[in-house]
Motif scaffolding. Structure first.
Motif, PDB file in Angstrom:
ATOM      1  N   ARG A 115      -0.944  -6.107  -7.008  1.00 16.30           N
ATOM      2  CA  ARG A 115      -0.901  -6.164  -5.539  1.00 16.30           C
ATOM      3  C   ARG A 115      -0.192  -4.940  -4.952  1.00 16.30           C
ATOM      4  O   ARG A 115       0.310  -4.990  -3.845  1.00 16.30           O
ATOM      5  N   ILE A 116      -0.164  -3.859  -5.726  1.00 12.83           N
ATOM      6  CA  ILE A 116       0.357  -2.586  -5.233  1.00 12.83           C
ATOM      7  C   ILE A 116      -0.689  -1.528  -5.562  1.00 12.83           C
ATOM      8  O   ILE A 116      -1.091  -1.380  -6.721  1.00 12.83           O
ATOM      9  N   ILE A 117      -1.137  -0.804  -4.527  1.00 10.51           N
ATOM     10  CA  ILE A 117      -2.118   0.256  -4.763  1.00 10.51           C
ATOM     11  C   ILE A 117      -1.560   1.591  -4.270  1.00 10.51           C
ATOM     12  O   ILE A 117      -0.679   1.636  -3.416  1.00 10.51           O
ATOM     13  N   ASN A 118      -2.106   2.661  -4.843  1.00  5.55           N
ATOM     14  CA  ASN A 118      -1.646   4.007  -4.516  1.00  5.55           C
ATOM     15  C   ASN A 118      -2.839   4.924  -4.297  1.00  5.55           C
ATOM     16  O   ASN A 118      -3.901   4.750  -4.892  1.00  5.55           O
TER      17      ASN A 118
ATOM     18  N   VAL B 259       0.859  -1.179   0.000  1.00  6.65           N
ATOM     19  CA  VAL B 259       0.000   0.000   0.000  1.00  6.65           C
ATOM     20  C   VAL B 259       0.899   1.234   0.000  1.00  6.65           C
ATOM     21  O   VAL B 259       1.704   1.419   0.914  1.00  6.65           O
ATOM     22  N   LEU B 260       0.783   2.062  -1.038  1.00  8.51           N
ATOM     23  CA  LEU B 260       1.546   3.307  -1.081  1.00  8.51           C
ATOM     24  C   LEU B 260       0.709   4.409  -0.436  1.00  8.51           C
ATOM     25  O   LEU B 260      -0.451   4.603  -0.789  1.00  8.51           O
ATOM     26  N   ALA B 261       1.310   5.104   0.532  1.00  6.41           N
ATOM     27  CA  ALA B 261       0.595   6.164   1.250  1.00  6.41           C
ATOM     28  C   ALA B 261       1.501   7.388   1.331  1.00  6.41           C
ATOM     29  O   ALA B 261       2.180   7.615   2.320  1.00  6.41           O
ATOM     30  N   GLY B 262       1.546   8.128   0.227  1.00  6.77           N
ATOM     31  CA  GLY B 262       2.437   9.279   0.176  1.00  6.77           C
ATOM     32  C   GLY B 262       3.876   8.883  -0.105  1.00  6.77           C
ATOM     33  O   GLY B 262       4.805   9.519   0.369  1.00  6.77           O
ATOM     34  N   TYR B 263       4.049   7.823  -0.884  1.00 11.66           N
ATOM     35  CA  TYR B 263       5.395   7.404  -1.313  1.00 11.66           C
ATOM     36  C   TYR B 263       5.690   8.120  -2.620  1.00 11.66           C
ATOM     37  O   TYR B 263       4.973   7.933  -3.610  1.00 11.66           O
TER      38      TYR B 263
END
Length: 195
Positions: A103-106, A84-88
């Motif tokens: 399997r990667i969300i933003n 899970v990307l959270a401000g990356y």
């Protein structure tokens, strides 16, 4: 499901997600925060919540390829199933994308395809738009160009400053992102059990 969150900055979305994982409101286990800025406030949030974290930079690794390889090794060692990307604030490389297909969300603070990239809220306000939004999408090799999972509009008021608009966009993110992470991980867990 073993989950990693990637973040680069303040970490308010990370903290909200982490709290919900810890309270079992989101299925799966949050096992790792990865941050590309060793002094980012998100690391302190992880420490306060007792979440394992790791931080290193491209410069430390020598180049982007070595950086991505080190991340990949970290994810493998931690047996991560979902990211899970959270401000990356970095583009995910092909090696990690291939390792985690779909399997990667933003989370992006604009109504994509409007305003991909950095400073989305500021750009929407400067352009005199009447609305912006929040988008959650799967990550691909492009810049905020992966398949959209869900979106929500946020109005831009005539009296808005950058600070007031950011506050409303972030409030939308804080409500929407945990719901979507919960839905997706519930589906993935069911699929895993049925295999």
């Amino acid at each position: 499901m073993r989950v990693a969150i990637f973040a680069s900055g303040n970490g308010t979305n990370f903290e909200i997600l982490a709290q919900q994982f810890l309270r079992k409101q989101i299925p799966g286990q949050l096992v790792l925060l990865f941050c590309d800025h060793p002094k980012a406030p998100v690391i302190e949030r992880a420490q306060c919540l007792g979440i394992n974290w790791e931080s290193f930079t491209v410069k430390e690794c020598g180049d982007k390829a070595a950086y991505e390889q080190r991340i990949s090794q970290l994810l493998t060692a931690q047996k991560i199933d979902f990211i899970v990307l959270a401000g990356y604030l970095r583009v995910i490389g092909n090696g990690i994308l291939d390792q985690y297909p779909q399997r990667i969300i933003n989370l992006h603070p604009a109504y994509l395809p409007e305003y991909p990239g950095l400073h989305s809220i500021e750009r929407a306000l400067a352009d005199g738009r009447k609305q912006t939004g929040v988008t959650i999408h799967y990550v691909d090799a492009g810049l905020d160009s992966g398949p959209i999972i869900t979106q929500q509009r946020v109005p831009i008021l005539p009296t808005d400053t950058l600070e007031s608009l950011e506050t409303r966009v972030h409030a939308c993110e804080h409500q929407l992102y945990p719901q979507v992470v919960k839905q997706l991980l519930t589906v993935f867990e069911k699929k895993e059990k049925n295999q």
